[in-house]
Design a protein around this motif. Structure first.
Motif, short mmCIF file in Angstrom:
data_model
loop_
_atom_site.label_atom_id
_atom_site.label_comp_id
_atom_site.label_asym_id
_atom_site.label_seq_id
_atom_site.Cartn_x
_atom_site.Cartn_y
_atom_site.Cartn_z
N ILE A 85 -1.06 34.84 8.22
CA ILE A 85 0.33 35.15 8.55
C ILE A 85 0.81 36.22 7.59
O ILE A 85 0.69 36.07 6.37
CB ILE A 85 1.23 33.89 8.45
CG1 ILE A 85 0.74 32.83 9.42
CG2 ILE A 85 2.67 34.24 8.72
CD1 ILE A 85 1.47 31.51 9.31
N GLU A 89 5.93 38.18 8.98
CA GLU A 89 6.02 36.99 9.83
C GLU A 89 6.63 35.81 9.06
O GLU A 89 7.42 35.05 9.61
CB GLU A 89 4.65 36.61 10.36
CG GLU A 89 4.11 37.55 11.42
CD GLU A 89 2.68 37.23 11.80
OE1 GLU A 89 2.46 36.98 13.00
OE2 GLU A 89 1.81 37.23 10.91
N VAL A 90 6.28 35.68 7.78
CA VAL A 90 6.85 34.62 6.96
C VAL A 90 8.36 34.81 6.86
O VAL A 90 9.14 33.86 7.04
CB VAL A 90 6.21 34.60 5.55
CG1 VAL A 90 6.97 33.67 4.61
CG2 VAL A 90 4.76 34.21 5.64
N LEU A 93 9.98 33.87 10.17
CA LEU A 93 10.01 32.42 10.37
C LEU A 93 11.04 31.76 9.46
O LEU A 93 11.73 30.83 9.88
CB LEU A 93 8.61 31.83 10.11
CG LEU A 93 7.57 32.15 11.17
CD1 LEU A 93 6.17 31.78 10.69
CD2 LEU A 93 7.89 31.45 12.49
N ARG A 94 11.15 32.23 8.22
CA ARG A 94 12.18 31.69 7.32
C ARG A 94 13.57 31.92 7.89
O ARG A 94 14.42 31.03 7.87
CB ARG A 94 12.06 32.34 5.94
CG ARG A 94 11.00 31.74 5.10
CD ARG A 94 11.14 32.19 3.65
NE ARG A 94 10.06 31.61 2.88
CZ ARG A 94 9.24 32.30 2.11
NH1 ARG A 94 9.38 33.59 1.98
NH2 ARG A 94 8.29 31.70 1.46
N ARG A 96 14.38 32.37 10.98
CA ARG A 96 14.56 31.62 12.23
C ARG A 96 14.79 30.14 11.99
O ARG A 96 15.59 29.51 12.67
CB ARG A 96 13.33 31.82 13.10
CG ARG A 96 13.39 31.09 14.42
CD ARG A 96 12.20 31.42 15.27
NE ARG A 96 12.20 30.63 16.48
CZ ARG A 96 11.19 30.52 17.29
NH1 ARG A 96 10.07 31.18 17.04
NH2 ARG A 96 11.26 29.76 18.35
N PHE A 97 14.07 29.55 11.02
CA PHE A 97 14.11 28.11 10.85
C PHE A 97 14.89 27.62 9.64
O PHE A 97 15.02 26.42 9.45
CB PHE A 97 12.68 27.56 10.80
CG PHE A 97 11.96 27.70 12.10
CD1 PHE A 97 12.31 26.92 13.20
CD2 PHE A 97 10.95 28.63 12.25
CE1 PHE A 97 11.66 27.06 14.42
CE2 PHE A 97 10.28 28.76 13.46
CZ PHE A 97 10.64 27.98 14.54
N SER A 98 15.42 28.51 8.83
CA SER A 98 16.19 28.05 7.67
C SER A 98 17.63 27.77 8.08
O SER A 98 18.13 28.28 9.06
CB SER A 98 16.14 29.09 6.55
OG SER A 98 16.82 30.26 6.94
#
Length: 113
Positions: A85, A89-90, A93-94, A96-98
């Motif tokens: 990854i 991308e990290v 994702l952080r 999006r999901f934090s």
């Protein structure tokens, strides 16, 4: 690898123990990541039933080098199971999901009272 020339028995034991740990790992992962567990077993040259948690398998926890028979032939050459990854991308994702507020507001507490 330095022991391969000077102490091949010790090197064999280390490699055999590592392979035994992979077999144990496959058994522990199978309820959660069955495809990954199956691939680990396949690369070890084992059948899916060889990855079931059994009393025999659990007895080998203290001596994982015994979990594959001496001279056991491994399966096909393994390949990476997960892709790398990227840092971008990290970050995505952080984001999006934090929690946008930086708190756990709105997340129910699952612990006791």
């Amino acid at each position: 690898w330095k022991h391969l020339r000077t102490n091949p028995d010790r090197a064999y034991t280390h490699v055999a123990a590592a392979l035994g740990v992979v077999r144990l790992l496959a058994a522990l992962l199978s309820p959660f990541l069955p495809t990954v567990a199956g691939l680990h077993l396949h690369y070890l040259g084992l059948q899916s039933e060889d990855g079931l948690l059994s009393s025999d398998l659990l007895a080998g926890i203290h001596a994982p080098q015994t979990l594959l028979a001496p001279g056991h032939r491994l399966g096909p050459r393994s390949r990476p199971l997960f892709r790398e990854i990227t840092a971008d991308e990290v970050d995505a994702l952080r984001a999006r999901f934090s929690d946008p507020q930086g708190t756990d507001a709105g997340v129910p507490f699952l612990g006791g009272a």
